[in-house]
Design a protein around this motif. Structure first.
Motif, PDB file in Angstrom:
ATOM      1  N   LYS A 166       0.836  -1.208   0.000  1.00  0.00           N
ATOM      2  CA  LYS A 166       0.000   0.000   0.000  1.00  0.00           C
ATOM      3  C   LYS A 166       0.865   1.249   0.000  1.00  0.00           C
ATOM      4  O   LYS A 166       1.768   1.390   0.824  1.00  0.00           O
ATOM      5  CB  LYS A 166      -0.886   0.029   1.245  1.00  0.00           C
ATOM      6  CG  LYS A 166      -2.207  -0.658   1.012  1.00  0.00           C
ATOM      7  CD  LYS A 166      -3.061  -0.612   2.243  1.00  0.00           C
ATOM      8  CE  LYS A 166      -3.910   0.649   2.259  1.00  0.00           C
ATOM      9  NZ  LYS A 166      -4.939   0.594   3.323  1.00  0.00           N
ATOM     10  N   VAL A 167       0.602   2.139  -0.943  1.00  0.00           N
ATOM     11  CA  VAL A 167       1.284   3.432  -0.987  1.00  0.00           C
ATOM     12  C   VAL A 167       0.224   4.522  -1.028  1.00  0.00           C
ATOM     13  O   VAL A 167      -0.638   4.509  -1.910  1.00  0.00           O
ATOM     14  CB  VAL A 167       2.208   3.532  -2.225  1.00  0.00           C
ATOM     15  CG1 VAL A 167       2.778   4.944  -2.341  1.00  0.00           C
ATOM     16  CG2 VAL A 167       3.344   2.524  -2.143  1.00  0.00           C
ATOM     17  N   ASP A 168       0.288   5.415  -0.065  1.00  0.00           N
ATOM     18  CA  ASP A 168      -0.688   6.514   0.016  1.00  0.00           C
ATOM     19  C   ASP A 168      -2.122   5.997  -0.124  1.00  0.00           C
ATOM     20  O   ASP A 168      -2.953   6.587  -0.821  1.00  0.00           O
ATOM     21  CB  ASP A 168      -0.384   7.583  -1.036  1.00  0.00           C
ATOM     22  CG  ASP A 168       0.931   8.309  -0.744  1.00  0.00           C
ATOM     23  OD1 ASP A 168       1.314   8.384   0.438  1.00  0.00           O
ATOM     24  OD2 ASP A 168       1.577   8.778  -1.701  1.00  0.00           O
ATOM     25  N   GLY A 169      -2.393   4.885   0.524  1.00  0.00           N
ATOM     26  CA  GLY A 169      -3.758   4.367   0.576  1.00  0.00           C
ATOM     27  C   GLY A 169      -4.154   3.454  -0.575  1.00  0.00           C
ATOM     28  O   GLY A 169      -5.206   2.826  -0.526  1.00  0.00           O
ATOM     29  N   ASP A 170      -3.334   3.376  -1.614  1.00  0.00           N
ATOM     30  CA  ASP A 170      -3.680   2.535  -2.775  1.00  0.00           C
ATOM     31  C   ASP A 170      -2.782   1.306  -2.824  1.00  0.00           C
ATOM     32  O   ASP A 170      -1.599   1.392  -2.498  1.00  0.00           O
ATOM     33  CB  ASP A 170      -3.460   3.298  -4.090  1.00  0.00           C
ATOM     34  CG  ASP A 170      -4.422   4.446  -4.250  1.00  0.00           C
ATOM     35  OD1 ASP A 170      -5.576   4.319  -3.794  1.00  0.00           O
ATOM     36  OD2 ASP A 170      -4.011   5.478  -4.818  1.00  0.00           O
ATOM     37  N   ILE A 171      -3.329   0.191  -3.316  1.00  0.00           N
ATOM     38  CA  ILE A 171      -2.444  -0.950  -3.529  1.00  0.00           C
ATOM     39  C   ILE A 171      -1.648  -0.740  -4.822  1.00  0.00           C
ATOM     40  O   ILE A 171      -2.159  -0.202  -5.806  1.00  0.00           O
ATOM     41  CB  ILE A 171      -3.193  -2.303  -3.561  1.00  0.00           C
ATOM     42  CG1 ILE A 171      -4.348  -2.310  -4.570  1.00  0.00           C
ATOM     43  CG2 ILE A 171      -3.681  -2.666  -2.179  1.00  0.00           C
ATOM     44  CD1 ILE A 171      -4.902  -3.723  -4.819  1.00  0.00           C
ATOM     45  N   VAL A 172      -0.379  -1.139  -4.763  1.00  0.00           N
ATOM     46  CA  VAL A 172       0.521  -0.986  -5.915  1.00  0.00           C
ATOM     47  C   VAL A 172       1.383  -2.235  -6.036  1.00  0.00           C
ATOM     48  O   VAL A 172       1.440  -3.053  -5.111  1.00  0.00           O
ATOM     49  CB  VAL A 172       1.465   0.242  -5.768  1.00  0.00           C
ATOM     50  CG1 VAL A 172       0.672   1.517  -5.553  1.00  0.00           C
ATOM     51  CG2 VAL A 172       2.465   0.031  -4.637  1.00  0.00           C
ATOM     52  N   ARG A 173       2.074  -2.332  -7.167  1.00  0.00           N
ATOM     53  CA  ARG A 173       3.084  -3.364  -7.362  1.00  0.00           C
ATOM     54  C   ARG A 173       4.412  -2.835  -6.832  1.00  0.00           C
ATOM     55  O   ARG A 173       4.949  -1.871  -7.382  1.00  0.00           O
ATOM     56  CB  ARG A 173       3.275  -3.635  -8.856  1.00  0.00           C
ATOM     57  CG  ARG A 173       2.066  -4.203  -9.562  1.00  0.00           C
ATOM     58  CD  ARG A 173       1.824  -5.575  -9.060  1.00  0.00           C
ATOM     59  NE  ARG A 173       1.055  -6.360 -10.000  1.00  0.00           N
ATOM     60  CZ  ARG A 173       0.009  -7.094  -9.652  1.00  0.00           C
ATOM     61  NH1 ARG A 173      -0.410  -7.098  -8.397  1.00  0.00           N
ATOM     62  NH2 ARG A 173      -0.608  -7.816 -10.544  1.00  0.00           N
ATOM     63  N   GLY A 174       4.965  -3.509  -5.818  1.00  0.00           N
ATOM     64  CA  GLY A 174       6.239  -3.054  -5.284  1.00  0.00           C
ATOM     65  C   GLY A 174       7.390  -3.207  -6.257  1.00  0.00           C
ATOM     66  O   GLY A 174       8.439  -2.581  -6.101  1.00  0.00           O
ATOM     67  N   CYS A 175       7.200  -4.035  -7.295  1.00  0.00           N
ATOM     68  CA  CYS A 175       8.273  -4.226  -8.274  1.00  0.00           C
ATOM     69  C   CYS A 175       8.184  -3.233  -9.421  1.00  0.00           C
ATOM     70  O   CYS A 175       9.075  -3.183 -10.262  1.00  0.00           O
ATOM     71  CB  CYS A 175       8.249  -5.653  -8.820  1.00  0.00           C
ATOM     72  SG  CYS A 175       6.801  -6.020  -9.835  1.00  0.00           S
ATOM     73  N   VAL A 233       3.894   4.394   3.230  1.00  0.00           N
ATOM     74  CA  VAL A 233       3.909   3.000   2.767  1.00  0.00           C
ATOM     75  C   VAL A 233       3.482   2.078   3.910  1.00  0.00           C
ATOM     76  O   VAL A 233       3.901   2.270   5.058  1.00  0.00           O
ATOM     77  CB  VAL A 233       5.339   2.609   2.298  1.00  0.00           C
ATOM     78  CG1 VAL A 233       5.404   1.136   1.914  1.00  0.00           C
ATOM     79  CG2 VAL A 233       5.782   3.499   1.146  1.00  0.00           C
ATOM     80  N   TRP A 234       2.627   1.119   3.584  1.00  0.00           N
ATOM     81  CA  TRP A 234       2.261   0.084   4.562  1.00  0.00           C
ATOM     82  C   TRP A 234       2.580  -1.269   3.970  1.00  0.00           C
ATOM     83  O   TRP A 234       2.232  -1.556   2.827  1.00  0.00           O
ATOM     84  CB  TRP A 234       0.769   0.155   4.924  1.00  0.00           C
ATOM     85  CG  TRP A 234       0.478   1.301   5.848  1.00  0.00           C
ATOM     86  CD1 TRP A 234       0.158   2.575   5.489  1.00  0.00           C
ATOM     87  CD2 TRP A 234       0.545   1.288   7.286  1.00  0.00           C
ATOM     88  NE1 TRP A 234       0.008   3.367   6.612  1.00  0.00           N
ATOM     89  CE2 TRP A 234       0.229   2.600   7.727  1.00  0.00           C
ATOM     90  CE3 TRP A 234       0.827   0.304   8.240  1.00  0.00           C
ATOM     91  CZ2 TRP A 234       0.197   2.952   9.077  1.00  0.00           C
ATOM     92  CZ3 TRP A 234       0.799   0.653   9.593  1.00  0.00           C
ATOM     93  CH2 TRP A 234       0.485   1.967   9.996  1.00  0.00           C
ATOM     94  N   THR A 235       3.263  -2.100   4.784  1.00  0.00           N
ATOM     95  CA  THR A 235       3.569  -3.461   4.362  1.00  0.00           C
ATOM     96  C   THR A 235       2.720  -4.426   5.186  1.00  0.00           C
ATOM     97  O   THR A 235       2.068  -4.023   6.150  1.00  0.00           O
ATOM     98  CB  THR A 235       5.055  -3.807   4.595  1.00  0.00           C
ATOM     99  OG1 THR A 235       5.264  -3.959   6.001  1.00  0.00           O
ATOM    100  CG2 THR A 235       5.965  -2.705   4.064  1.00  0.00           C
ATOM    101  N   VAL A 236       2.806  -5.690   4.839  1.00  0.00           N
ATOM    102  CA  VAL A 236       2.014  -6.689   5.563  1.00  0.00           C
ATOM    103  C   VAL A 236       2.412  -6.715   7.048  1.00  0.00           C
ATOM    104  O   VAL A 236       1.568  -6.959   7.918  1.00  0.00           O
ATOM    105  CB  VAL A 236       2.146  -8.076   4.885  1.00  0.00           C
ATOM    106  CG1 VAL A 236       3.507  -8.709   5.163  1.00  0.00           C
ATOM    107  CG2 VAL A 236       1.010  -8.996   5.275  1.00  0.00           C
ATOM    108  N   GLU A 237       3.688  -6.395   7.348  1.00  0.00           N
ATOM    109  CA  GLU A 237       4.112  -6.373   8.760  1.00  0.00           C
ATOM    110  C   GLU A 237       3.356  -5.290   9.538  1.00  0.00           C
ATOM    111  O   GLU A 237       2.817  -5.534  10.615  1.00  0.00           O
ATOM    112  CB  GLU A 237       5.618  -6.083   8.878  1.00  0.00           C
ATOM    113  CG  GLU A 237       6.525  -7.207   8.410  1.00  0.00           C
ATOM    114  CD  GLU A 237       6.941  -7.078   6.939  1.00  0.00           C
ATOM    115  OE1 GLU A 237       6.239  -6.380   6.180  1.00  0.00           O
ATOM    116  OE2 GLU A 237       7.954  -7.680   6.572  1.00  0.00           O
TER     117      GLU A 237
END
Ligand code: FAD
Ligand code: FES
Ligand code: FES
Lengths: 170, 278
Positions: free
Chosen positions: A61-70, A82-86
């Motif tokens: 998640k970046v700024d509230g939206d899901i994105v591809r980290g790659c 940024v929010w990660t699964v952790e």
């Protein structure tokens, strides 16, 4: 490459928040977000699978939206959240989904699971109970090599119903 | 694999971006959503690339109804196209196309400007521009110019953009009162590029029909359009599609299959846009 105008930098300074904490870093211009998290910050929850946007293992998640980290560069994330699964796990946001994944046997090797959870949480954030077809559509960009799709859809549907039930009861 | 990057710079204004682009003499690429460019860099298809990040340019955003055209800024993300009430009412074919592009986590980043500049033959948005008669607004060292969509898509991954030019916006004429539009496609899996796709706009003086995924660029089906404009039915229009389309044989489907799928889509799109008196 030669003769690039001096404006172009190979290292970029960024300041962002990751899972609610401020991070300052100097990153290679080509560093992917998922590698920045895994290799520079030690947050190995998001996985790097295909590295060209197809498998969804790196979903974040970046700024509230899901994105591809790659397919996002760390250099682009100055000022981002940024929010990660952790972080999402620590905040409790995923707890019911995680429980349902375990209960429904929706993870086997677990490689796809962090991306699945982040994508599923994004779908359920809109509220309501999506149809199974809508659940399938939303996770269509997330591969599970163990082919646990039926169980994954079951788990997501269970949580959607439970949440809707609690809301209705509340 | 990891992207090879020769450098990165954040553009601070449109003129800054154009100046950087001109100064780099073809060695730098604009970075919009990155959903095609970063993927290509990861595969090392793009070579060592210097990047001009245009994501901070607010002048490239926004969807506005402006006179008789819908103006969509180049940085408008696919997800915004899918959820904008203005797009849904004034250019419904684009609202229908956006959810067909890739997956949710890609639509949050990918932009209309990037999609049009990339000009993938299987992409939905170039065909929307053709069917809706859109104009692409382009900025370069000499200022702005406007290019009709029909002149913009030149060949496989090739557009009318010069090395030192960039897309700032598109201008899409409003749908006419009563006009019905449809975007349909056939893909192996939701989110995959289409094996074949169609955008149909039923205008008062005849339909406009663009196909994607069946040739090196999105293209108008002019013979089929002429048949329908002169009162021919869907079967007659489908029969002449082989004059309009010359699909390739490739690993995904033989040419004959793609032509067949195009005919199926034409019939479906005509049925979907049927009006009471048509
Ligand atoms: C798994 C996967 C599936 C996909 N499926 C589809 C699909 O079904 N349909 C589809 O249409 N697309 C699909 N895409 C591509 C995606 O939609 C991209 O978002 C889009 O093609 C490119 O847009 P972007 O903003 O990400 O551009 P970028 O990747 O940032 O740029 C692409 C190219 O355009 C140039 N560019 C960017 N902005 C401008 C501008 N304003 N002016 C001039 N040049 C510019 C860049 O320099 C680069 O050369 C898919 C991508 C992935 C990874
Ligand atoms: S690693 Fe990013 S989508 Fe596969
Ligand atoms: S559980 Fe193994 S890849 Fe999904």
């Amino acid at each position: 490459m030669t003769d690039m105008p001096p404006d172009f930098a190979r290292k970029v300074d960024i300041r962002l928040t990751v899972n609610g904490e401020t991070v300052e870093a100097r990153v290679d211009a080509g560093r992917h977000l998922v590698d920045f998290l895994r290799l520079d910050l030690g947050l190995t929850g998001a996985h790097a699978g295909c590295e060209h946007g197809v498998c969804g293992a790196c979903t974040l998640k970046v700024d509230g939206d899901i994105v591809r980290g790659c397919l996002v560069l760390a250099a682009q994330l100055d000022g981002a959240e940024v929010w990660t699964v952790e972080g999402l796990t620590d905040s409790g946001a995923l707890a019911d989904l995680q429980d349902a994944f375990v209960a429904r046997n929706a993870l086997q090797c677990g490689f796809c699971t962090p991306g699945m959870l982040v994508a599923a949480a994004d779908l359920l954030a809109d509220g309501g109970v999506p149809s199974r077809a809508e659940i399938r559509e939303h996770i269509s960009g997330n591969y599970c090599r163990c082919t646990g799709y039926e169980a994954i859809v079951d788990a997501i549907e269970t949580v959607a119903r439970a949440r809707a039930g609690t809301e209705a009861a509340a | 694999m990891k992207a090879a990057t020769a450098g990165y710079v954040r553009a601070t204004s449109l003129s800054h971006a154009v100046t950087l682009l001109a100064a780099s003499k073809g060695q730098a690429r604009l970075l919009a959503g990155g959903q095609s460019l970063v993927a290509a860099m990861n595969l090392r298809l793009a070579g060592e690339t210097a990047l001009i990040d245009i994501n901070g340019l607010s002048e490239l955003g926004g969807i506005t109804a402006d006179g008789a055209v819908l103006r969509i800024g180049a940085l408008t993300r696919h997800r915004e196209l899918a959820t904008s009430p203005l797009v849904a009412s004034l250019a419904p074919a684009i609202a229908q196309a956006a959810p067909l592009i890739a997956h949710a986590a890609i639509r949050t980043r990918g932009t209309i400007g990037g999609s049009l500049a990339y000009a993938d033959p299987a992409a939905e948005l170039p065909a929307c521009m053709l069917a809706l008669g859109a104009t692409i607004v382009v900025a370069g060292p000499q200022g702005l110019r406007r290019v009709a969509a029909e002149d913009f898509f030149v060949d496989l991954f090739t557009t009318a953009l010069a090395e030192d030019e960039m897309i700032t916006a598109v201008e899409v004429p409003f749908a006419e009162p009563g006009e019905r539009q449809a975007t349909l496609e056939l893909a192996r899996r939701s989110g995959d590029y289409a094996l074949a796709g169609i955008v149909l706009a039923r205008k008062a003086d005849g339909p406009r029909i663009a196909f994607f995924g069946v040739g090196p660029t999105a293209r108008l089906a002019r013979s089929a359009m002429a048949v329908l404009a002169s009162g021919g039915d869907g079967e007659a229009a489908a029969a002449v599609l082989d004059r309009d389309l010359d699909p390739p044989d490739d690993v995904h489907a033989p040419a004959a299959v793609r032509l067949h799928l195009a005919r199926v889509l034409l019939r479906r799109a005509l049925a979907a846009t049927q009006t009471g008196d048509a």
